[in-house]
Design a protein around this motif. Sequence first.
Motif, PDB file in Angstrom:
ATOM      1  N   ASP A 243       0.814  -1.229   0.000  1.00 45.74           N
ATOM      2  CA  ASP A 243       0.000   0.000   0.000  1.00 45.74           C
ATOM      3  C   ASP A 243       0.847   1.278   0.000  1.00 45.74           C
ATOM      4  OD1 ASP A 243      -2.267  -1.542   0.059  1.00 45.74           O
ATOM      5  OD2 ASP A 243      -2.334  -1.595   2.263  1.00 45.74           O
ATOM      6  N   VAL A 244       2.152   1.136  -0.057  1.00 39.47           N
ATOM      7  CA  VAL A 244       3.000   2.331  -0.048  1.00 39.47           C
ATOM      8  C   VAL A 244       2.944   3.008  -1.417  1.00 39.47           C
ATOM      9  CG1 VAL A 244       5.402   3.146   0.088  1.00 39.47           C
ATOM     10  CG2 VAL A 244       4.565   1.452   1.726  1.00 39.47           C
ATOM     11  N   GLU A 245       2.711   4.309  -1.407  1.00 38.40           N
ATOM     12  CA  GLU A 245       2.689   5.095  -2.643  1.00 38.40           C
ATOM     13  C   GLU A 245       4.125   5.376  -3.059  1.00 38.40           C
ATOM     14  OE1 GLU A 245       0.691   6.604  -4.855  1.00 38.40           O
ATOM     15  OE2 GLU A 245      -1.011   5.468  -4.035  1.00 38.40           O
ATOM     16  N   MET A 246       4.494   4.915  -4.243  1.00 41.28           N
ATOM     17  CA  MET A 246       5.867   5.121  -4.704  1.00 41.28           C
ATOM     18  C   MET A 246       6.282   6.587  -4.677  1.00 41.28           C
ATOM     19  SD  MET A 246       6.715   2.391  -7.666  1.00 41.28           S
ATOM     20  CE  MET A 246       6.394   3.571  -8.914  1.00 41.28           C
ATOM     21  N   GLU A 251      13.589  10.355  -1.247  1.00 43.44           N
ATOM     22  CA  GLU A 251      14.727  10.268  -2.179  1.00 43.44           C
ATOM     23  C   GLU A 251      15.944   9.825  -1.369  1.00 43.44           C
ATOM     24  OE1 GLU A 251      16.298  10.085  -5.670  1.00 43.44           O
ATOM     25  OE2 GLU A 251      14.230  10.785  -5.461  1.00 43.44           O
ATOM     26  N   LEU A 252      16.516   8.685  -1.727  1.00 40.74           N
ATOM     27  CA  LEU A 252      17.645   8.156  -0.952  1.00 40.74           C
ATOM     28  C   LEU A 252      18.860   7.985  -1.856  1.00 40.74           C
ATOM     29  CD1 LEU A 252      15.676   5.317   0.860  1.00 40.74           C
ATOM     30  CD2 LEU A 252      16.613   7.341   1.990  1.00 40.74           C
ATOM     31  N   ASP A 253      20.028   8.171  -1.252  1.00 40.76           N
ATOM     32  CA  ASP A 253      21.279   7.988  -1.986  1.00 40.76           C
ATOM     33  C   ASP A 253      21.640   6.495  -1.944  1.00 40.76           C
ATOM     34  OD1 ASP A 253      23.749   8.154  -3.089  1.00 40.76           O
ATOM     35  OD2 ASP A 253      24.711   9.021  -1.314  1.00 40.76           O
ATOM     36  N   THR A 254      21.154   5.739  -2.954  1.00 41.29           N
ATOM     37  CA  THR A 254      21.357   4.285  -2.953  1.00 41.29           C
ATOM     38  C   THR A 254      21.870   3.809  -4.309  1.00 41.29           C
ATOM     39  OG1 THR A 254      19.032   4.051  -3.564  1.00 41.29           O
ATOM     40  CG2 THR A 254      19.572   3.777  -1.230  1.00 41.29           C
ATOM     41  N   LYS A 255      22.368   2.556  -4.322  1.00 40.71           N
ATOM     42  CA  LYS A 255      22.896   1.987  -5.566  1.00 40.71           C
ATOM     43  C   LYS A 255      22.063   0.817  -6.086  1.00 40.71           C
ATOM     44  CE  LYS A 255      27.251   1.813  -3.920  1.00 40.71           C
ATOM     45  NZ  LYS A 255      28.680   1.503  -3.842  1.00 40.71           N
ATOM     46  N   PRO A 259      12.731   3.571  -5.958  1.00 40.63           N
ATOM     47  CA  PRO A 259      11.263   3.487  -5.839  1.00 40.63           C
ATOM     48  C   PRO A 259      10.610   2.527  -6.834  1.00 40.63           C
ATOM     49  CG  PRO A 259      11.962   5.748  -5.571  1.00 40.63           C
ATOM     50  CD  PRO A 259      13.194   4.964  -5.942  1.00 40.63           C
ATOM     51  N   ASP A 260      11.031   2.513  -8.089  1.00 37.30           N
ATOM     52  CA  ASP A 260      10.384   1.632  -9.065  1.00 37.30           C
ATOM     53  C   ASP A 260      10.574   0.160  -8.736  1.00 37.30           C
ATOM     54  OD1 ASP A 260       9.279   3.622 -10.514  1.00 37.30           O
ATOM     55  OD2 ASP A 260      10.805   3.631 -12.090  1.00 37.30           O
ATOM     56  N   LEU A 261      11.669  -0.143  -8.058  1.00 34.31           N
ATOM     57  CA  LEU A 261      11.938  -1.523  -7.689  1.00 34.31           C
ATOM     58  C   LEU A 261      11.022  -1.973  -6.552  1.00 34.31           C
ATOM     59  CD1 LEU A 261      14.075  -3.846  -8.192  1.00 34.31           C
ATOM     60  CD2 LEU A 261      15.362  -2.857  -6.306  1.00 34.31           C
ATOM     61  N   PHE A 262      10.596  -1.019  -5.735  1.00 32.87           N
ATOM     62  CA  PHE A 262       9.902  -1.325  -4.488  1.00 32.87           C
ATOM     63  C   PHE A 262       8.726  -2.284  -4.695  1.00 32.87           C
ATOM     64  CE2 PHE A 262       7.000  -0.610  -1.002  1.00 32.87           C
ATOM     65  CZ  PHE A 262       7.831  -0.559   0.094  1.00 32.87           C
ATOM     66  N   HIS A 263       7.813  -1.974  -5.597  1.00 40.72           N
ATOM     67  CA  HIS A 263       6.650  -2.846  -5.759  1.00 40.72           C
ATOM     68  C   HIS A 263       6.977  -4.112  -6.533  1.00 40.72           C
ATOM     69  CE1 HIS A 263       3.822  -0.645  -3.508  1.00 40.72           C
ATOM     70  NE2 HIS A 263       4.118   0.481  -4.148  1.00 40.72           N
TER      71      HIS A 263
END
Length: 279
Positions: A243-246, A251-255, A259-263
């Motif tokens: 249920d998390v809205e992308m 905004e995170l400093d990640t590699k 967000p698109d990967l989340f769901h």
Amino acid sequence: MDMELWYTEKQTPDHGITSKISRTLHHEQTDFQSMDVIETKTFGRMLILDGMVMTTDKDEFVYHEMLTHVGMSTHPNPKKVLVVGGGDGGVIREVLKHPSVEKAVLCEIDGRVIEVSREYFPAIAGALSDERVDIQVADGIQHIEAHKGEYDVILVDSTEPVGPAVGLFQKPFYQGIYEALKPDGIMVAQTESPWFNRELIAQVYQDISGIFPVARLYTASIPTYPSGLWSFTLGSKGKDPLDVEMSQLPELDTKYFQPDLFHALFKLPRFVEGLTQGE
Ligand code: AAT
């Protein structure tokens, strides 16, 4: 002739991973486990506990980001976070990327893991010096028992289920985590390989879904861990990650995490999905 040195982790009695090493930087027997730091040609420095790869310079970001950001992004306002295990500091580093965090407690049973990581893995362990971090050298099981209703998020970054980590994969520990969490709290645990630890993953998923109203399994690709495919199990007292809205994700400093990967994470290959369905 140059001497060639290779390190092999026997990941199962019949299969392993092997890597060419340039040198051994550290070896000791702590009160809890054997600990080695080696320098490999392909993955940089490796931290090895009881002959098993815990972290490497090159691929540590996948494991640390993926153990941390899925639960942290699902919780609406994580302020107080507990990391069980994780003495190298990688999960703490990721936790501190969330601006809502006021306090991050590290409960690691083996203080030598923390000290050796500070010396040989400064890019991973550096965050342990942040003023929001409270380091407790103690057994995670006892810490959980002593802290009821305190945490927003609890992340279990434990060794394989041998020695001091056996209890970290058992139902009473997850029940303790449920009680140590606040009413909308979320936990995530590293839960090993869908190739080599199928019974364990199925059991942990069943235990967590028996305790928490929401349970979710997801995976990530970690080349130096057994089979290269790794699983994580999330339990939530409040929000469902589905249920998390992308658009609301920070905004995170990640590699690896984004967000698109989340769901997409929760769409599992069939042989992994089956582990959540008692197959
Ligand atoms: N980010 C590093 C990855 C790890 S380290 C896991 C840590 O859990 C170790 O430092 C170990 O000392 C600690 N630990 C084990 N049992 C307990 C306990 N009961 N309480 C607190 N800490 C504990 C894990 C990688 C796992 C995957 C490797 N293939």
